[in-house]
Write a protein that holds these residues in place. Structure first.
Motif, mmCIF file in Angstrom:
data_model
loop_
_atom_site.group_PDB
_atom_site.id
_atom_site.type_symbol
_atom_site.label_atom_id
_atom_site.label_comp_id
_atom_site.label_asym_id
_atom_site.label_seq_id
_atom_site.Cartn_x
_atom_site.Cartn_y
_atom_site.Cartn_z
ATOM 1 N N PRO A 41 0.779 -1.239 0.000
ATOM 2 C CA PRO A 41 0.000 0.000 0.000
ATOM 3 C C PRO A 41 0.816 1.297 0.000
ATOM 4 O O PRO A 41 0.304 2.332 -0.399
ATOM 5 C CB PRO A 41 -0.841 -0.091 1.280
ATOM 6 C CG PRO A 41 -0.890 -1.552 1.597
ATOM 7 C CD PRO A 41 0.423 -2.104 1.115
ATOM 8 N N LYS A 42 2.066 1.250 0.458
ATOM 9 C CA LYS A 42 2.912 2.447 0.487
ATOM 10 C C LYS A 42 4.195 2.176 -0.287
ATOM 11 O O LYS A 42 4.519 1.028 -0.564
ATOM 12 C CB LYS A 42 3.251 2.822 1.931
ATOM 13 C CG LYS A 42 2.050 3.229 2.745
ATOM 14 C CD LYS A 42 2.475 3.633 4.139
ATOM 15 C CE LYS A 42 1.270 4.059 4.967
ATOM 16 N NZ LYS A 42 1.689 4.456 6.313
ATOM 17 N N GLU A 43 4.941 3.243 -0.578
ATOM 18 C CA GLU A 43 6.180 3.088 -1.342
ATOM 19 C C GLU A 43 7.100 2.050 -0.689
ATOM 20 O O GLU A 43 7.271 2.056 0.525
ATOM 21 C CB GLU A 43 6.887 4.433 -1.448
ATOM 22 C CG GLU A 43 8.055 4.405 -2.398
ATOM 23 C CD GLU A 43 8.609 5.783 -2.693
ATOM 24 O OE1 GLU A 43 9.785 6.030 -2.338
ATOM 25 O OE2 GLU A 43 7.865 6.602 -3.268
ATOM 26 N N PRO A 44 7.694 1.166 -1.469
ATOM 27 C CA PRO A 44 8.557 0.110 -0.924
ATOM 28 C C PRO A 44 9.730 0.686 -0.119
ATOM 29 O O PRO A 44 10.201 1.788 -0.399
ATOM 30 C CB PRO A 44 9.055 -0.617 -2.177
ATOM 31 C CG PRO A 44 7.991 -0.365 -3.187
ATOM 32 C CD PRO A 44 7.514 1.034 -2.917
ATOM 33 N N PRO A 45 10.208 -0.080 0.872
ATOM 34 C CA PRO A 45 11.299 0.387 1.726
ATOM 35 C C PRO A 45 12.656 0.299 1.033
ATOM 36 O O PRO A 45 13.118 -0.785 0.713
ATOM 37 C CB PRO A 45 11.243 -0.579 2.914
ATOM 38 C CG PRO A 45 10.704 -1.851 2.317
ATOM 39 C CD PRO A 45 9.736 -1.414 1.258
ATOM 40 N N THR A 46 13.285 1.439 0.813
ATOM 41 C CA THR A 46 14.597 1.458 0.160
ATOM 42 C C THR A 46 15.728 1.570 1.181
ATOM 43 O O THR A 46 16.890 1.441 0.818
ATOM 44 C CB THR A 46 14.700 2.616 -0.848
ATOM 45 O OG1 THR A 46 14.421 3.840 -0.161
ATOM 46 C CG2 THR A 46 13.722 2.431 -2.001
ATOM 47 N N VAL A 47 15.384 1.835 2.444
ATOM 48 C CA VAL A 47 16.382 1.947 3.513
ATOM 49 C C VAL A 47 15.963 1.085 4.697
ATOM 50 O O VAL A 47 14.789 0.736 4.843
ATOM 51 C CB VAL A 47 16.567 3.417 3.969
ATOM 52 C CG1 VAL A 47 17.134 4.264 2.852
ATOM 53 C CG2 VAL A 47 15.271 4.004 4.488
ATOM 54 N N GLU A 48 16.916 0.779 5.558
ATOM 55 C CA GLU A 48 16.637 -0.002 6.766
ATOM 56 C C GLU A 48 15.703 0.775 7.694
ATOM 57 O O GLU A 48 15.690 2.000 7.686
ATOM 58 C CB GLU A 48 17.937 -0.291 7.518
ATOM 59 C CG GLU A 48 18.902 -1.158 6.775
ATOM 60 C CD GLU A 48 20.233 -1.267 7.506
ATOM 61 O OE1 GLU A 48 20.285 -1.036 8.722
ATOM 62 O OE2 GLU A 48 21.230 -1.586 6.835
ATOM 63 N N GLY A 49 14.953 0.026 8.519
ATOM 64 C CA GLY A 49 14.118 0.648 9.536
ATOM 65 C C GLY A 49 12.692 0.928 9.120
ATOM 66 O O GLY A 49 11.883 1.356 9.934
ATOM 67 N N ILE A 50 12.360 0.707 7.856
ATOM 68 C CA ILE A 50 10.990 0.924 7.378
ATOM 69 C C ILE A 50 10.388 -0.438 7.070
ATOM 70 O O ILE A 50 10.956 -1.218 6.307
ATOM 71 C CB ILE A 50 10.967 1.810 6.115
ATOM 72 C CG1 ILE A 50 11.528 3.193 6.441
ATOM 73 C CG2 ILE A 50 9.556 1.905 5.546
ATOM 74 C CD1 ILE A 50 11.709 4.082 5.226
ATOM 75 N N LYS A 51 9.238 -0.716 7.675
ATOM 76 C CA LYS A 51 8.524 -1.970 7.399
ATOM 77 C C LYS A 51 7.233 -1.632 6.681
ATOM 78 O O LYS A 51 6.543 -0.683 7.051
ATOM 79 C CB LYS A 51 8.239 -2.728 8.699
ATOM 80 C CG LYS A 51 9.500 -3.260 9.344
ATOM 81 C CD LYS A 51 9.221 -4.063 10.582
ATOM 82 C CE LYS A 51 10.541 -4.584 11.136
ATOM 83 N NZ LYS A 51 10.381 -5.268 12.401
ATOM 84 N N ARG A 52 6.927 -2.404 5.685
ATOM 85 C CA ARG A 52 5.711 -2.184 4.901
ATOM 86 C C ARG A 52 4.849 -3.441 4.908
ATOM 87 O O ARG A 52 5.363 -4.567 4.852
ATOM 88 C CB ARG A 52 6.063 -1.858 3.444
ATOM 89 C CG ARG A 52 6.797 -0.551 3.256
ATOM 90 C CD ARG A 52 5.887 0.625 3.501
ATOM 91 N NE ARG A 52 6.514 1.853 3.075
ATOM 92 C CZ ARG A 52 6.593 2.935 3.823
ATOM 93 N NH1 ARG A 52 6.104 2.939 5.053
ATOM 94 N NH2 ARG A 52 7.160 4.016 3.337
ATOM 95 N N LEU A 53 3.554 -3.227 4.935
ATOM 96 C CA LEU A 53 2.604 -4.306 4.727
ATOM 97 C C LEU A 53 2.729 -4.745 3.274
ATOM 98 O O LEU A 53 2.849 -3.906 2.376
ATOM 99 C CB LEU A 53 1.179 -3.809 5.001
ATOM 100 C CG LEU A 53 0.041 -4.755 4.624
ATOM 101 C CD1 LEU A 53 0.090 -6.021 5.482
ATOM 102 C CD2 LEU A 53 -1.297 -4.044 4.790
ATOM 103 N N ALA A 54 2.721 -6.044 3.042
ATOM 104 C CA ALA A 54 2.750 -6.608 1.685
ATOM 105 C C ALA A 54 1.697 -7.713 1.652
ATOM 106 O O ALA A 54 1.809 -8.695 2.374
ATOM 107 C CB ALA A 54 4.126 -7.149 1.357
ATOM 108 N N ILE A 55 0.674 -7.520 0.838
ATOM 109 C CA ILE A 55 -0.440 -8.464 0.776
ATOM 110 C C ILE A 55 -0.226 -9.378 -0.428
ATOM 111 O O ILE A 55 -0.205 -8.915 -1.571
ATOM 112 C CB ILE A 55 -1.785 -7.717 0.658
ATOM 113 C CG1 ILE A 55 -1.936 -6.757 1.844
ATOM 114 C CG2 ILE A 55 -2.947 -8.698 0.560
ATOM 115 C CD1 ILE A 55 -2.929 -5.648 1.616
#
Length: 133
Positions: A41-55
């Motif tokens: 739902p949000k821009e993919p994580p290009t750096v450490e420390g960001i977690k994204r939901l992936a369905i």
């Protein structure tokens, strides 16, 4: 090993920016002869420390990695699709609930992880993040 053998062993990934009902990003990894796919739902994580939901969503044919264009109104996924990033994919560990892999694209570089969660009512929710170096 010949160039053809090396070419055959090279797996791909693509991330498509999908302007559907809700803007999201489709992560697609070449595995088992198809593109395993997750909607983020949000821009993919290009750096450490960001977690994204992936369905996790339906697999797609390998040819879909090159698709850019508009899916017509009334069709599933209607809206504009553009390639946000692409490159090579190298799986390091593929298990039922955890996939560790390297991406080598223009925006996505390094080691990443997909971990299946117990959240979500359909059992297809994962966390996607860049692995600490």
């Amino acid at each position: 090993m010949t160039d053809k053998d090396e070419e055959k062993d090279t797996l791909i990934f693509v991330i498509q920016k999908h302007h559907a009902k809700n803007l999201h990003y489709d992560l697609r990894l070449e595995m088992d002869g198809v593109l395993k796919s997750w909607a983020i739902p949000k821009e993919p994580p290009t750096v450490e420390g960001i977690k994204r939901l992936a369905i996790q969503v339906n697999d797609h044919d390998i040819d879909y990695a090159d698709f850019e264009g508009t899916i017509p109104e009334g069709s599933y996924g209607a809206g504009k699709v553009e390639i946000w990033d692409r490159g090579t994919f190298e799986p390091e560990s593929v298990k039922e609930k955890k996939i560790v892999f390297s991406l080598s694209g223009e925006k996505m570089k390094g080691e990443f992880v997909l971990v299946k969660t117990n959240f979500g009512k359909y059992g297809n929710d994962w966390l996607f993040f860049k692995k600490k170096e």
